[in-house]
Structure formats: structure tokens, C-alpha cells
Design a protein around this motif. Structure first.
Motif, PDB file in Angstrom:
ATOM      1  N   PRO A   1       0.812  -1.219   0.000  1.00 31.97           N
ATOM      2  CA  PRO A   1       0.000   0.000   0.000  1.00 31.97           C
ATOM      3  C   PRO A   1       0.844   1.267   0.000  1.00 31.97           C
ATOM      4  N   ILE A   2       1.321   1.679  -1.174  1.00 28.30           N
ATOM      5  CA  ILE A   2       2.078   2.926  -1.274  1.00 28.30           C
ATOM      6  C   ILE A   2       1.756   3.572  -2.612  1.00 28.30           C
ATOM      7  N   VAL A   3       1.560   4.888  -2.621  1.00 27.30           N
ATOM      8  CA  VAL A   3       1.101   5.546  -3.830  1.00 27.30           C
ATOM      9  C   VAL A   3       2.242   5.887  -4.764  1.00 27.30           C
ATOM     10  N   SER A   4       3.455   5.967  -4.265  1.00 25.93           N
ATOM     11  CA  SER A   4       4.594   6.322  -5.097  1.00 25.93           C
ATOM     12  C   SER A   4       5.850   5.832  -4.402  1.00 25.93           C
ATOM     13  N   PRO A   5       7.020   5.913  -5.071  1.00 21.34           N
ATOM     14  CA  PRO A   5       8.257   5.510  -4.395  1.00 21.34           C
ATOM     15  C   PRO A   5       8.663   6.434  -3.254  1.00 21.34           C
ATOM     16  N   LEU A   6       7.961   7.545  -3.040  1.00 20.06           N
ATOM     17  CA  LEU A   6       8.289   8.440  -1.929  1.00 20.06           C
ATOM     18  C   LEU A   6       7.499   8.007  -0.691  1.00 20.06           C
ATOM     19  N   PRO A   7       8.147   7.379   0.307  1.00 22.64           N
ATOM     20  CA  PRO A   7       7.420   6.886   1.481  1.00 22.64           C
ATOM     21  C   PRO A   7       6.796   8.016   2.281  1.00 22.64           C
ATOM     22  N   GLY A   8       5.768   7.656   3.071  1.00 19.01           N
ATOM     23  CA  GLY A   8       5.050   8.656   3.837  1.00 19.01           C
ATOM     24  C   GLY A   8       5.927   9.422   4.804  1.00 19.01           C
ATOM     25  N   LEU A   9       6.827   8.721   5.528  1.00 22.58           N
ATOM     26  CA  LEU A   9       7.679   9.402   6.494  1.00 22.58           C
ATOM     27  C   LEU A   9       8.635  10.373   5.811  1.00 22.58           C
ATOM     28  N   LEU A  10       9.133  10.022   4.632  1.00 20.89           N
ATOM     29  CA  LEU A  10       9.996  10.940   3.894  1.00 20.89           C
ATOM     30  C   LEU A  10       9.200  12.177   3.463  1.00 20.89           C
ATOM     31  N   GLY A  11       7.942  11.953   3.081  1.00 27.24           N
ATOM     32  CA  GLY A  11       7.085  13.089   2.723  1.00 27.24           C
ATOM     33  C   GLY A  11       6.865  14.019   3.897  1.00 27.24           C
ATOM     34  N   TRP A  12       6.607  13.447   5.092  1.00 30.00           N
ATOM     35  CA  TRP A  12       6.451  14.279   6.280  1.00 30.00           C
ATOM     36  C   TRP A  12       7.756  14.966   6.641  1.00 30.00           C
ATOM     37  N   GLY A  13       8.893  14.352   6.271  1.00 29.20           N
ATOM     38  CA  GLY A  13      10.181  15.009   6.473  1.00 29.20           C
ATOM     39  C   GLY A  13      10.294  16.280   5.645  1.00 29.20           C
ATOM     40  N   VAL A  14       9.806  16.220   4.404  1.00 26.83           N
ATOM     41  CA  VAL A  14       9.789  17.408   3.543  1.00 26.83           C
ATOM     42  C   VAL A  14       8.915  18.494   4.164  1.00 26.83           C
ATOM     43  N   VAL A  15       7.730  18.087   4.659  1.00 30.78           N
ATOM     44  CA  VAL A  15       6.820  19.058   5.290  1.00 30.78           C
ATOM     45  C   VAL A  15       7.472  19.665   6.528  1.00 30.78           C
ATOM     46  N   ALA A  16       8.114  18.828   7.348  1.00 27.97           N
ATOM     47  CA  ALA A  16       8.757  19.316   8.574  1.00 27.97           C
ATOM     48  C   ALA A  16       9.864  20.318   8.252  1.00 27.97           C
ATOM     49  N   ALA A  17      10.613  20.068   7.173  1.00 26.43           N
ATOM     50  CA  ALA A  17      11.660  21.012   6.780  1.00 26.43           C
ATOM     51  C   ALA A  17      11.059  22.368   6.402  1.00 26.43           C
ATOM     52  N   GLY A  18       9.915  22.350   5.693  1.00 27.27           N
ATOM     53  CA  GLY A  18       9.245  23.601   5.342  1.00 27.27           C
ATOM     54  C   GLY A  18       8.723  24.339   6.559  1.00 27.27           C
ATOM     55  N   VAL A  19       8.151  23.583   7.509  1.00 29.33           N
ATOM     56  CA  VAL A  19       7.655  24.196   8.750  1.00 29.33           C
ATOM     57  C   VAL A  19       8.803  24.844   9.521  1.00 29.33           C
ATOM     58  N   ALA A  20       9.948  24.142   9.601  1.00 23.38           N
ATOM     59  CA  ALA A  20      11.108  24.676  10.321  1.00 23.38           C
ATOM     60  C   ALA A  20      11.615  25.962   9.668  1.00 23.38           C
ATOM     61  N   ALA A  21      11.623  26.009   8.339  1.00 28.38           N
ATOM     62  CA  ALA A  21      12.077  27.211   7.635  1.00 28.38           C
ATOM     63  C   ALA A  21      11.167  28.400   7.936  1.00 28.38           C
ATOM     64  N   LEU A  22       9.864  28.173   7.913  1.00 36.30           N
ATOM     65  CA  LEU A  22       8.925  29.260   8.215  1.00 36.30           C
ATOM     66  C   LEU A  22       9.051  29.703   9.677  1.00 36.30           C
ATOM     67  N   TRP A  23       9.195  28.726  10.571  1.00 35.97           N
ATOM     68  CA  TRP A  23       9.337  29.054  11.993  1.00 35.97           C
ATOM     69  C   TRP A  23      10.584  29.903  12.241  1.00 35.97           C
ATOM     70  N   TRP A  24      11.636  29.645  11.490  1.00 40.27           N
ATOM     71  CA  TRP A  24      12.900  30.340  11.692  1.00 40.27           C
ATOM     72  C   TRP A  24      12.908  31.731  11.059  1.00 40.27           C
ATOM     73  N   TYR A  25      12.311  31.868   9.871  1.00 37.02           N
ATOM     74  CA  TYR A  25      12.480  33.111   9.105  1.00 37.02           C
ATOM     75  C   TYR A  25      11.296  34.076   9.193  1.00 37.02           C
ATOM     76  N   VAL A  26      10.105  33.581   9.503  1.00 42.73           N
ATOM     77  CA  VAL A  26       8.945  34.481   9.525  1.00 42.73           C
ATOM     78  C   VAL A  26       8.811  35.125  10.904  1.00 42.73           C
ATOM     79  N   PRO A  27       8.745  36.444  10.968  1.00 41.43           N
ATOM     80  CA  PRO A  27       8.620  37.125  12.258  1.00 41.43           C
ATOM     81  C   PRO A  27       7.319  36.728  12.976  1.00 41.43           C
ATOM     82  N   GLY A  28       7.411  36.564  14.284  1.00 36.47           N
ATOM     83  CA  GLY A  28       6.229  36.282  15.083  1.00 36.47           C
ATOM     84  C   GLY A  28       5.887  34.815  15.227  1.00 36.47           C
ATOM     85  N   THR A  29       6.574  33.953  14.480  1.00 39.86           N
ATOM     86  CA  THR A  29       6.226  32.520  14.541  1.00 39.86           C
ATOM     87  C   THR A  29       6.937  31.793  15.673  1.00 39.86           C
TER      88      THR A  29
END
Length: 424
Positions: A36-64
Motif C-alpha cells: 500500500p504505497i502511492v509512489s516511491p516516496l514513502p510517507g515518512l519521507l514526505g512528512w520530512g519534507v513538510v517538517a523542513a518547510g515548517v522549520a524554515a517558516l518558523w525560523w524566518y517568519v517574524p512572530g512565529t
């Protein structure tokens, strides 16, 4: 100002590249792997990409930086939902236990964020929800998360819906930043980038289900975004907007709840066999709409509802009555158009009996006995060798575990349905 678009594009490109690399490096046998997988990109790796984006916004956006505590709480809730989903893949967990676990997690999420008040129609007065705030929020999160859990039954559907919905929520956040909130934007931006970067994976012919942990955690993420930020305090939209944006999963699960299952009593047996409740996509498949067309129809329906939601945002200062008069005919017209398309696709499928039907990745020719004999006569007249396979249930099961046998069957000139189970 430019941090959000930059993070969105970065996560989109990273997700796309990882998916492309995974496809190129995957062995050929993965095409028949029933995992049961939709693509060769596993779910945890996908959440890793999301977590990296969240960390970037948390670091660079004022007030976060002030959102560090709530962000950790969200991470814990998403991790819990992922564990529940993965357990459902690995163990035969009863439906009642699954429902109970998701409900408990939804109650925990409602402690973190809840709808506080709703504006009364045709007035400027807000009605505080009081003691009902947390139960109603928990119920909303539970419905959304479990509805997404259900859409994962169709290959590519959960990921495609996530792309449409998260992109819409991102657009709403950019249009109304003062009411959306930084936490919702931190979640929505990389989620939209990741899911849209996986669009090719969700639309590919060999798309399969993603793991249940990823599907359930995506549902929780979108539910939390609608509660924590998506115009949470904005009058008319506090309930209508999330219902429109999450329209397809909610319609799917509502149809299954409202449609009563039919029971059959076997002769001589004091036992009643209950048929499973049908979801909307089950009905479309029964109407002979091809699987990929079902996915496209449901994603298109959700896209239409998302456009209506964006229209509501643009009309935020317009009177409630006018918005209601605009929305009702738009929903009716959209529903009729969707119904007409489903019937059109069903007629096309029924009109082409020679086409092959995909049953657990085995291509079967839906032919009657006379049609099969006519084709045999054509094979004889051609004076060329042809191979015919009669596929009963044991053959289809064997094809799932034997790649070479799977290839031989699908290379046959005609694969007939042999046995009432396959025919049905």
C-alpha cells in the motif's frame, strides 16, 4: 512577505525531485507489488519534507517563534495519528477499536484548538459555543480525519485531494493573513508544496494506496488547519468554508452513513449477512465508471467546491443572504454536472465491451460467451498464435505474489472471467 511563496516552491520542487528519483531507482517488480504505497516516496519521507518547510517558516517568519509550544503539540498529534494508521495496516484491528482510537485523538486535539464562537446569520452578533466548543470541535476533527482515512481506498485519491485542499487553504491564508494565523500558514504552506509535488504519483496508471498512517495523519493535519486558522473567527465562513473545502471526503463518508445496508438471509440459516455500506466512490465503480475516472471526478468535484470557497473569501464583506443565494444554485449546478459526467463515463464504459477491466492489477476482458467465441474465430482466421487465459479467483490471487506469472497473464490476448466471483 516572500518567505511563504519561497518555502512553498522549495517543498514542491524537493517533493517532485524525490519522487522522480524514487521512480527511476525503483526495481521493475514494484509495478506488481501489492504493497500500500502511492509512489516511491514513502510517507515518512514526505512528512520530512513538510517538517523542513515548517522549520524554515518558523525560523524566518517574524512572530512565529511564539508558536513553538502549539507546533510541538501538533507534531505529537500527527505522530499519534500516523501510528494508529500504520497499526491498521499491520494488524487486524476491529472497526470499533479504530473508531475509538481516532475519536480519542480527536478529543485530545480539541483541547489544543477549538471553535470558540459562531456568528449568527443576518446579524453582527457572535454566539459563544461555551461548553459545546470542545465537543463540537472534536467531532469535526474526527469526521474530517476518518473521512480522509476512507478516501485512501481509491489509489491516488487521498493525495490528490490533499493537493487541492491544501493549495486552497494556502490561497485563503494569503488573501486573509490577518485572520488565518501563523500556525495554520506554517502547516499549510509545506503541505501544499509536498502534495502538489507528488501530483504525478497520484495520477500515474500504477498509482496505489498510500500507507494508512500517512492518509490518517494528512486528514488530521487538514482538520487542525481548518480549526486553528482558516478564517476561524470570520462570521459566516466558520462552518461553511471548511465544509466546502473538505467537500469530497465529507460527501463520501456522509453517503456511506445515510445509505442503509441491505441484508440477505440465507435459506435454512438463522444468520443475516449485512452488506458493507457503500461510499460514493463505490457507487461510481458499480456504475462501471473506470477507476481513474472515479479519482478524477472526485478530485474535480472537490476543486469546484474549493473555487466556491475562494469566492466566499473574496466576498467576505458581502451580506450573508446574498452569499447564500449565490451558493445554493452553484452547489446544485455543480452537483448536476458531476452526476451527468458520472453517467456519461458509465455509458462510455458500458459501450466498449472489448476494453479490459483492471481487477487487482489483472487485466480482464469483459466479454460474453458469444463475444469470446467470435474473438476466437478471429484468432483462428488470422493464422497467428494467440494465448487465452481463463481467470478464476485462484489465478488472480496467485498473480499478486508471482511477478513472472503476473506478466504472462497480462500479456495474454484474451483473459476471460472464469467463476462467479470474478464475474460479479
Amino acid at each position: 512577505m516572500w518567505t511563504v511563496p519561497i518555502v512553498f516552491m522549495a517543498t514542491l520542487c524537493l517533493s517532485f525531485v524525490l519522487d522522480a528519483v524514487g521512480r527511476r531507482s525503483s526495481p521493475a517488480k514494484d509495478a506488481v507489488d501489492p504493497g500500500p504505497i502511492v509512489s516511491p516516496l514513502p510517507g515518512l519521507l514526505g512528512w520530512g519534507v513538510v517538517a523542513a518547510g515548517v522549520a524554515a517558516l518558523w525560523w524566518y517568519v517574524p512572530g512565529t517563534r511564539a508558536e513553538e509550544g502549539p507546533l510541538l503539540q501538533v507534531a505529537g498529534l500527527l505522530a499519534g495519528s500516523w501510528v494508529i494508521g500504520r497499526a491498521c495496516d499491520r494488524f487486524p484491528i476491529p472497526r470499533e477499536v479504530r473508531l475509538g482510537l481516532v475519536l480519542l485523538l480527536s478529543i485530545a486535539a480539541s483541547v489544543f484548538a477549538a471553535f470558540d464562537a459562531v456568528k449568527a446569520p443576518f446579524s453582527a452578533r457572535f454566539i459563544p459555543l461555551g461548553v459545546m466548543s470542545q465537543p463540537l470541535t472534536a467531532l469535526w476533527i474526527f469526521i474530517v480525519a476518518y473521512a480522509f482515512f476512507g478516501t485512501n481506498l481509491i489509489p491516488g485519491l487521498a493525495l490528490g485531494l490533499t493537493g487541492v485542499i491544501s493549495a486552497t487553504l494556502l490561497a485563503i491564508g494569503l488573501l486573509q493573513p490577518q485572520t488565518t494565523g501563523s500556525l495554520a500558514m506554517m502547516l499549510t504552506t509545506p503541505l501544499a508544496g509536498f502534495s502538489l509535488g507528488q501530483w504525478n504519483a497520484s495520477r500515474s496508471p500504477d498509482a496505489r494506496r498510500m500507507d494508512s498512517g500517512t492518509a490518517l495523519s494528512l486528514g488530521f493535519a487538514l482538520a487542525l488547519i481548518t480549526v486553528a486558522g482558516a478564517l476561524k473567527n470570520t462570521a459566516f465562513l466558520v462552518l461553511i468554508l471548511p465544509m466546502l473545502v473538505l467537500g469530497t471526503p465529507l460527501i463520501d463518508v456522509t453517503y456511506a452513513i445515510l445509505r442503509k445496508p441491505k441484508g440477505e438471509i440465507l435459506k435454512g440459516e438463522a444468520v443475516t449477512l449485512q452488506k458493507a455500506r457503500l461510499r460514493l466512490h463505490d457507487v461510481l465503480l458499480q456504475e462501471a465508471v473506470p477507476l481513474r475516472k472515479v479519482t478524477s471526478l472526485l478530485i474535480a468535484l472537490d476543486g469546484y467546491l474549493c473555487l466556491l470557497a475562494l469566492l466566499l473569501v473574496l466576498m467576505i464583506r458581502v451580506h450573508f443572504a446574498f452569499k447564500l443565494l449565490l451558493m445554493l444554485p452553484a452547489l446544485v449546478v455543480g452537483g448536476l454536472f458531476f452526476y451527468s459526467l458520472s453517467k456519461l463515463f458509465a455509458r462510455k464504459a458500458a459501450a466498449l465491451p472489448g476494453d479490459k477491466i483492471n481487477l487487482l492489477n489483472v487485466a480482464i476482458s469483459p466479454l460474453s460467451m458469444s463475444e469470446a467465441l467470435e474473438r476466437v474465430e478471429e484468432y483462428i482466421a488470422s493464422r497467428q498464435p494467440h494465448m487465452i487465459v481463463t481467470s478464476d479467483t485462484s489465478l488472480i490471487v496467485k498473480a499478486q505474489d508471482d511477478p513472472e506469472f503476473f506478466r504472462i497473464v497480462n500479456e495474454a490476448d484474451m483473459v476471460t472471467a472464469d467463476g462467479i466471483g470474478v464475474v460479479l
